[in-house]
Scaffold this motif. Structure first.
Motif, mmCIF file in Angstrom:
data_model
loop_
_atom_site.group_PDB
_atom_site.id
_atom_site.type_symbol
_atom_site.label_atom_id
_atom_site.label_comp_id
_atom_site.label_asym_id
_atom_site.label_seq_id
_atom_site.Cartn_x
_atom_site.Cartn_y
_atom_site.Cartn_z
ATOM 1 N N ILE A 10 0.834 -1.205 0.000
ATOM 2 C CA ILE A 10 0.000 0.000 0.000
ATOM 3 C C ILE A 10 0.863 1.247 0.000
ATOM 4 C CG2 ILE A 10 -1.669 1.319 1.365
ATOM 5 C CD1 ILE A 10 -2.873 -1.319 2.276
ATOM 6 N N TRP A 11 1.943 1.216 0.774
ATOM 7 C CA TRP A 11 2.840 2.377 0.818
ATOM 8 C C TRP A 11 3.482 2.628 -0.546
ATOM 9 C CZ3 TRP A 11 8.353 1.924 0.451
ATOM 10 C CH2 TRP A 11 9.002 3.160 0.548
ATOM 11 N N VAL A 12 3.930 1.581 -1.226
ATOM 12 C CA VAL A 12 4.525 1.738 -2.551
ATOM 13 C C VAL A 12 3.502 2.304 -3.534
ATOM 14 C CG1 VAL A 12 5.548 0.506 -4.497
ATOM 15 C CG2 VAL A 12 6.235 -0.073 -2.163
ATOM 16 N N ALA A 13 2.255 1.844 -3.449
ATOM 17 C CA ALA A 13 1.207 2.352 -4.337
ATOM 18 C C ALA A 13 0.933 3.830 -4.073
ATOM 19 C CB ALA A 13 -0.068 1.530 -4.166
ATOM 20 N N VAL A 14 0.894 4.208 -2.799
ATOM 21 C CA VAL A 14 0.663 5.614 -2.461
ATOM 22 C C VAL A 14 1.825 6.476 -2.933
ATOM 23 C CG1 VAL A 14 0.423 7.232 -0.533
ATOM 24 C CG2 VAL A 14 -0.840 5.082 -0.519
ATOM 25 N N LEU A 15 3.056 5.984 -2.761
ATOM 26 C CA LEU A 15 4.227 6.722 -3.226
ATOM 27 C C LEU A 15 4.173 6.935 -4.738
ATOM 28 C CD1 LEU A 15 7.033 7.945 -2.709
ATOM 29 C CD2 LEU A 15 7.979 5.634 -2.926
ATOM 30 N N ALA A 16 3.819 5.895 -5.490
ATOM 31 C CA ALA A 16 3.720 6.025 -6.941
ATOM 32 C C ALA A 16 2.615 6.999 -7.350
ATOM 33 C CB ALA A 16 3.468 4.649 -7.567
ATOM 34 N N LEU A 17 1.492 6.961 -6.634
ATOM 35 C CA LEU A 17 0.392 7.873 -6.954
ATOM 36 C C LEU A 17 0.775 9.324 -6.685
ATOM 37 C CD1 LEU A 17 -2.552 8.296 -7.778
ATOM 38 C CD2 LEU A 17 -3.196 7.942 -5.378
ATOM 39 N N ILE A 18 1.443 9.571 -5.561
ATOM 40 C CA ILE A 18 1.873 10.943 -5.254
ATOM 41 C C ILE A 18 2.854 11.437 -6.300
ATOM 42 C CG2 ILE A 18 3.118 12.356 -3.587
ATOM 43 C CD1 ILE A 18 1.961 10.631 -1.379
ATOM 44 N N TRP A 19 3.805 10.578 -6.687
ATOM 45 C CA TRP A 19 4.772 10.979 -7.712
ATOM 46 C C TRP A 19 4.075 11.264 -9.034
ATOM 47 C CZ3 TRP A 19 9.476 12.751 -8.255
ATOM 48 C CH2 TRP A 19 10.083 12.688 -9.501
ATOM 49 N N LEU A 20 3.072 10.469 -9.376
ATOM 50 C CA LEU A 20 2.336 10.687 -10.615
ATOM 51 C C LEU A 20 1.597 12.018 -10.588
ATOM 52 C CD1 LEU A 20 1.274 9.512 -13.342
ATOM 53 C CD2 LEU A 20 -0.621 8.538 -12.040
ATOM 54 N N VAL A 21 1.015 12.343 -9.459
ATOM 55 C CA VAL A 21 0.215 13.561 -9.353
ATOM 56 C C VAL A 21 1.084 14.810 -9.441
ATOM 57 C CG1 VAL A 21 -1.244 14.905 -7.788
ATOM 58 C CG2 VAL A 21 -1.671 12.464 -8.106
ATOM 59 N N ILE A 22 2.240 14.799 -8.783
ATOM 60 C CA ILE A 22 3.038 16.026 -8.685
ATOM 61 C C ILE A 22 4.057 16.179 -9.805
ATOM 62 C CG2 ILE A 22 2.765 16.042 -6.190
ATOM 63 C CD1 ILE A 22 5.593 15.031 -5.915
ATOM 64 N N SER A 23 4.385 15.120 -10.515
ATOM 65 C CA SER A 23 5.450 15.213 -11.514
ATOM 66 C C SER A 23 4.934 15.458 -12.926
ATOM 67 C CB SER A 23 6.301 13.942 -11.505
ATOM 68 O OG SER A 23 5.516 12.808 -11.855
ATOM 69 N N LEU A 24 3.738 15.000 -13.234
ATOM 70 C CA LEU A 24 3.228 15.147 -14.590
ATOM 71 C C LEU A 24 2.608 16.520 -14.810
ATOM 72 C CD1 LEU A 24 1.524 11.700 -15.286
ATOM 73 C CD2 LEU A 24 3.757 12.499 -16.054
ATOM 74 N N HIS A 25 2.628 16.951 -16.070
ATOM 75 C CA HIS A 25 1.919 18.169 -16.465
ATOM 76 C C HIS A 25 0.418 17.938 -16.277
ATOM 77 C CE1 HIS A 25 0.291 21.301 -19.124
ATOM 78 N NE2 HIS A 25 1.432 21.945 -18.889
ATOM 79 N N PRO A 26 -0.335 18.970 -15.892
ATOM 80 C CA PRO A 26 -1.781 18.779 -15.660
ATOM 81 C C PRO A 26 -2.510 18.111 -16.815
ATOM 82 C CG PRO A 26 -1.109 20.924 -14.858
ATOM 83 C CD PRO A 26 0.100 20.329 -15.532
ATOM 84 N N ASP A 27 -2.179 18.461 -18.068
ATOM 85 C CA ASP A 27 -2.854 17.832 -19.206
ATOM 86 C C ASP A 27 -2.523 16.351 -19.300
ATOM 87 O OD1 ASP A 27 -3.930 20.276 -19.806
ATOM 88 O OD2 ASP A 27 -2.378 20.790 -21.266
#
Length: 206
Positions: free
Chosen positions: A173-190
């Motif tokens: 669960i922690w690895v999944a949350v870490l990946a989700l946070i990285w996805l949210v903050i690193s990608l361009h909004p579009d």
């Protein structure tokens, strides 16, 4: 003696609103960022995470540090209140000592994961705070990773402190949350919106 005539110099007029705003700001020596404060459109590079105010992120990093510190002090299960004495080969030896964490003696693997998560969370949030204080770019990987690790460590310390959960599942669960946070903050909004539509099977083009 004839004096040479020079044309009268007038100060340049202020730039007109619209397309001439940026050119007027450049001509007067003002930074382009001033244009954003006067109502101009912000460039694409400052969309999403990169558009955050560093001062706001410093406050967030300080709060995460305090939360991880408090979680590290709030040991699940508490501590032994008195020494537990047992008989070993005819002699009395202490099995548990007063002040030792109960979780460490009864659930040692879970204890070390909990302790490691709290340590990593405090360290990552402090690294993020120092990085912003020395004026590192908000969008740098150094700041992004320290925020993602510090924020996700709050989830890990919380789920590990719960009873009757599988430790391996907690780490997944922690690895999944870490990946989700990285996805949210690193990608361009579009790009982020497109990825979310694909993940949740709600692409509007279909």
């Amino acid at each position: 003696m004839d004096q040479q005539q020079y044309p009268t110099m007038y100060p340049s007029a202020p730039p007109t609103p619209g397309s001439n705003m940026e050119a007027g700001l450049v001509a007067t020596g003002l930074p382009v960022r001033r244009q954003q404060q006067l109502g101009g459109a912000a460039p694409d590079s400052r969309d999403g995470w990169a558009g955050n105010d560093p001062n706001t992120l410093i406050v967030v990093a300080t709060l995460i540090t305090a939360l991880n510190f408090l979680l590290g002090l709030s040991m699940p299960g508490g501590y032994w209140q008195t020494d537990q004495i047992v008989s070993d080969a005819g002699s009395m030896v202490p099995r548990y000592r007063a002040g030792d964490p109960i979780m460490r003696d009864l659930h040692r693997p879970r204890y070390w994961v909990f302790r490691g998560a709290s340590w990593v969370g405090v360290a990552s949030s402090m690294v993020m705070t120092l990085s912003l204080l020395v004026r590192m770019p908000v969008g740098s990987r150094h700041v992004l990773w320290s925020f993602a690790v510090a924020y996700s460590s709050l989830v890990l310390t919380f789920i590990v402190s719960q009873s009757r959960t599988h430790l391996s599942l907690d780490i997944i669960i922690w690895v999944a949350v870490l990946a989700l946070i990285w996805l949210v903050i690193s990608l361009h909004p579009d790009h982020r919106a497109r990825v979310i539509r694909v993940l949740f099977c709600c692409d509007r083009d279909n």
